[in-house]
Write a protein that holds these residues in place. Structure first.
Motif, mmCIF file in Angstrom:
data_model
loop_
_atom_site.group_PDB
_atom_site.id
_atom_site.type_symbol
_atom_site.label_atom_id
_atom_site.label_comp_id
_atom_site.label_asym_id
_atom_site.label_seq_id
_atom_site.Cartn_x
_atom_site.Cartn_y
_atom_site.Cartn_z
ATOM 1 N N VAL A 108 1.683 12.382 -7.985
ATOM 2 C CA VAL A 108 0.706 11.589 -8.747
ATOM 3 C C VAL A 108 1.398 10.347 -9.309
ATOM 4 N N ASN A 109 2.598 10.527 -9.813
ATOM 5 C CA ASN A 109 3.386 9.420 -10.365
ATOM 6 C C ASN A 109 3.769 8.419 -9.276
ATOM 7 N N LEU A 110 4.164 8.912 -8.112
ATOM 8 C CA LEU A 110 4.567 8.017 -7.020
ATOM 9 C C LEU A 110 3.375 7.228 -6.477
ATOM 10 N N ARG A 111 2.224 7.875 -6.410
ATOM 11 C CA ARG A 111 1.027 7.161 -5.948
ATOM 12 C C ARG A 111 0.659 6.066 -6.951
ATOM 13 N N ALA A 112 0.750 6.382 -8.231
ATOM 14 C CA ALA A 112 0.446 5.383 -9.263
ATOM 15 C C ALA A 112 1.446 4.231 -9.206
ATOM 16 N N ALA A 113 2.727 4.540 -8.965
ATOM 17 C CA ALA A 113 3.743 3.495 -8.849
ATOM 18 C C ALA A 113 3.465 2.604 -7.647
ATOM 19 N N THR A 114 3.006 3.207 -6.560
ATOM 20 C CA THR A 114 2.633 2.439 -5.370
ATOM 21 C C THR A 114 1.523 1.449 -5.715
ATOM 22 N N SER A 115 0.512 1.918 -6.428
ATOM 23 C CA SER A 115 -0.609 1.058 -6.812
ATOM 24 C C SER A 115 -0.153 -0.064 -7.737
ATOM 25 N N ALA A 116 0.682 0.274 -8.721
ATOM 26 C CA ALA A 116 1.159 -0.735 -9.671
ATOM 27 C C ALA A 116 1.954 -1.815 -8.959
ATOM 28 N N ALA A 117 2.829 -1.408 -8.039
ATOM 29 C CA ALA A 117 3.650 -2.370 -7.305
ATOM 30 C C ALA A 117 2.777 -3.273 -6.443
ATOM 31 N N LEU A 118 1.791 -2.698 -5.762
ATOM 32 C CA LEU A 118 0.917 -3.492 -4.902
ATOM 33 C C LEU A 118 0.117 -4.512 -5.714
ATOM 34 N N PHE A 125 4.439 -9.193 2.168
ATOM 35 C CA PHE A 125 5.755 -8.901 1.618
ATOM 36 C C PHE A 125 6.495 -7.956 2.549
ATOM 37 N N THR A 126 7.780 -7.782 2.306
ATOM 38 C CA THR A 126 8.585 -6.890 3.145
ATOM 39 C C THR A 126 8.649 -5.499 2.520
ATOM 40 N N GLU A 127 9.090 -4.560 3.321
ATOM 41 C CA GLU A 127 9.236 -3.198 2.825
ATOM 42 C C GLU A 127 10.273 -3.154 1.697
ATOM 43 N N GLU A 128 11.353 -3.887 1.840
ATOM 44 C CA GLU A 128 12.365 -3.925 0.788
ATOM 45 C C GLU A 128 11.789 -4.497 -0.506
ATOM 46 N N GLU A 129 10.986 -5.544 -0.400
ATOM 47 C CA GLU A 129 10.370 -6.134 -1.590
ATOM 48 C C GLU A 129 9.428 -5.141 -2.273
ATOM 49 N N SER A 183 -2.044 -3.147 5.614
ATOM 50 C CA SER A 183 -1.698 -2.887 7.015
ATOM 51 C C SER A 183 -0.185 -2.973 7.158
ATOM 52 N N LEU A 184 0.353 -2.119 8.013
ATOM 53 C CA LEU A 184 1.796 -2.005 8.181
ATOM 54 C C LEU A 184 2.211 -2.554 9.535
ATOM 55 N N HIS A 185 3.339 -3.275 9.523
ATOM 56 C CA HIS A 185 3.866 -3.835 10.770
ATOM 57 C C HIS A 185 5.375 -3.616 10.821
ATOM 58 N N SER A 186 5.815 -2.876 11.822
ATOM 59 C CA SER A 186 7.248 -2.680 12.083
ATOM 60 C C SER A 186 7.993 -2.172 10.852
ATOM 61 N N LEU A 187 7.540 -1.054 10.301
ATOM 62 C CA LEU A 187 8.231 -0.489 9.151
ATOM 63 C C LEU A 187 9.449 0.320 9.615
ATOM 64 N N ASP A 188 10.471 -0.376 10.038
ATOM 65 C CA ASP A 188 11.669 0.315 10.503
ATOM 66 C C ASP A 188 12.932 -0.346 9.975
ATOM 67 N N GLY A 189 12.824 -1.078 8.887
ATOM 68 C CA GLY A 189 14.006 -1.726 8.320
ATOM 69 C C GLY A 189 13.661 -2.477 7.060
ATOM 70 N N PHE A 190 14.639 -3.183 6.474
ATOM 71 C CA PHE A 190 14.436 -3.904 5.225
ATOM 72 C C PHE A 190 13.298 -4.903 5.328
ATOM 73 N N GLN A 191 13.148 -5.546 6.491
ATOM 74 C CA GLN A 191 12.203 -6.650 6.608
ATOM 75 C C GLN A 191 10.887 -6.258 7.271
ATOM 76 N N GLY A 192 10.608 -4.953 7.352
ATOM 77 C CA GLY A 192 9.321 -4.535 7.891
ATOM 78 C C GLY A 192 8.187 -5.143 7.094
ATOM 79 N N LYS A 193 7.216 -5.752 7.758
ATOM 80 C CA LYS A 193 6.164 -6.503 7.086
ATOM 81 C C LYS A 193 4.999 -5.615 6.642
ATOM 82 N N ILE A 194 4.477 -5.943 5.468
ATOM 83 C CA ILE A 194 3.294 -5.283 4.934
ATOM 84 C C ILE A 194 2.315 -6.365 4.499
ATOM 85 N N PHE A 195 1.057 -6.212 4.878
ATOM 86 C CA PHE A 195 0.002 -7.138 4.471
ATOM 87 C C PHE A 195 -1.036 -6.348 3.679
#
Length: 292
Positions: A108-118, A125-129, A183-195
């Motif tokens: 529950v905490n991790l899902r909330a953290a995901t929402s807050a970060a988004l 942004f990148t996966e690392e970001e 949407s997720l694109h190439s989530l296999d490293g630091f620079q995997g893109k997220i839109f």
């Protein structure tokens, strides 16, 4: 240093038993003046309910473990009451409890953290970001960051434990992708893109996953009490993404500032003034090098 969080039903009893086995883990003045009762009182009345024993060496490895009442741990995980333990548990950490599967509860905490970060991130942004934004939530307003922490601390935490962050948060990224929030694109490293979708409906979905108390506080800040329904949901007419994100950020910053200040004082007492001053001096020297 490896961190552990230990949830127990009776901290005073736990510390009493631990003192008999590991007396050297505690500051000598606390042991002599009050023992387990004093240790628990300092954690509850000065700190935010958790007592940390740092600088514990086992097999040439340095450990730090925090002991907290199970009720307080659950309250912070689910409601972000102090955002101290919940913030720590949003990053890779070892959890040890005596009677409950907190790792599952922490979803529950991790899902909330995901929402807050988004909410705080742009449309691309990148996966690392993304992981860095999650990691930074619990440092916003932290008094230590003003003078005694490495300014690259968040980046180093994420890059040093990138695979663990992926293990923790990829299920939620996929869940939100299935809801068309991102949407997720190439989530296999630091620079995997997220839109992500930055429209009002997507923002409403993100806010709905925050703890009820946070949603209620946001509703009070963003408008009159009538703008919050009986479930603590912010009504759509006040759900402007930017305002919601800024409001949430201010609320978390105040929580972190209050809890980090209290815990800093409790920490100095926990390790002893001399030892604490040595520890703070080393952290400040390390921090100042990164600011040059």
């Amino acid at each position: 240093m490896i961190d552990y969080i230990i949830g127990v039903s009776d901290p005073e009893k736990w510390h009493s038993e631990n003192l008999a086995m590991n007396r050297n883990h505690y500051a000598s003045w606390m042991v002599h003046l009050g023992g387990a009762r004093l240790i628990t009182d300092v954690a509850d009345e000065i700190g935010v309910g958790v007592h940390f024993n740092p600088f514990v060496s086992v097999n040439n490895k340095m450990f730090k473990y925090g002991v907290v009442r199970m009720h307080d741990l659950i309250e912070d995980i689910l409601g972000w009451k102090s955002f101290y333990l919940s913030g720590r548990l949003q990053k890779p950490v070892n959890i040890v409890v005596d009677n409950l599967d907190v790792e599952n509860l922490n979803y529950v905490n991790l899902r909330a953290a995901t929402s807050a970060a988004l909410l705080l991130l742009p449309s691309e942004f990148t996966e690392e970001e993304f992981y860095a934004k999650i990691c930074s939530l619990s440092y916003m307003g932290d008094v230590r960051m003003l003078f005694a922490e490495d300014r690259d601390k968040v980046k180093k935490i994420v890059q040093g434990q990138f695979n663990l962050f992926q293990t923790m948060y990829k299920p939620f990224l996929k869940e939100y992708a299935a809801k068309d929030v991102l949407s997720l694109h190439s989530l296999d490293g630091f620079q995997g893109k997220i839109f992500q979708d930055c429209q009002e409906s997507a923002a409403s979905t993100l806010v709905s996953c925050l703890p009820p108390a946070i949603r209620g506080d946001m509703g009070m800040k963003l408008g009159e009490k009538k703008n919050v329904d009986e479930f603590g949901h912010i009504k759509k007419e006040v759900m402007i993404r930017k305002e919601a994100a800024e409001c949430m950020q201010r609320l978390l910053r105040r929580k972190v500032m209050a809890s980090s200040s209290r815990q800093a004082v409790a920490g100095l007492l926990t390790v002893g003034v001399f030892r604490g001053a040595q520890y703070l001096s080393k952290k400040m020297q390390k921090a100042w090098k990164t600011w040059k």
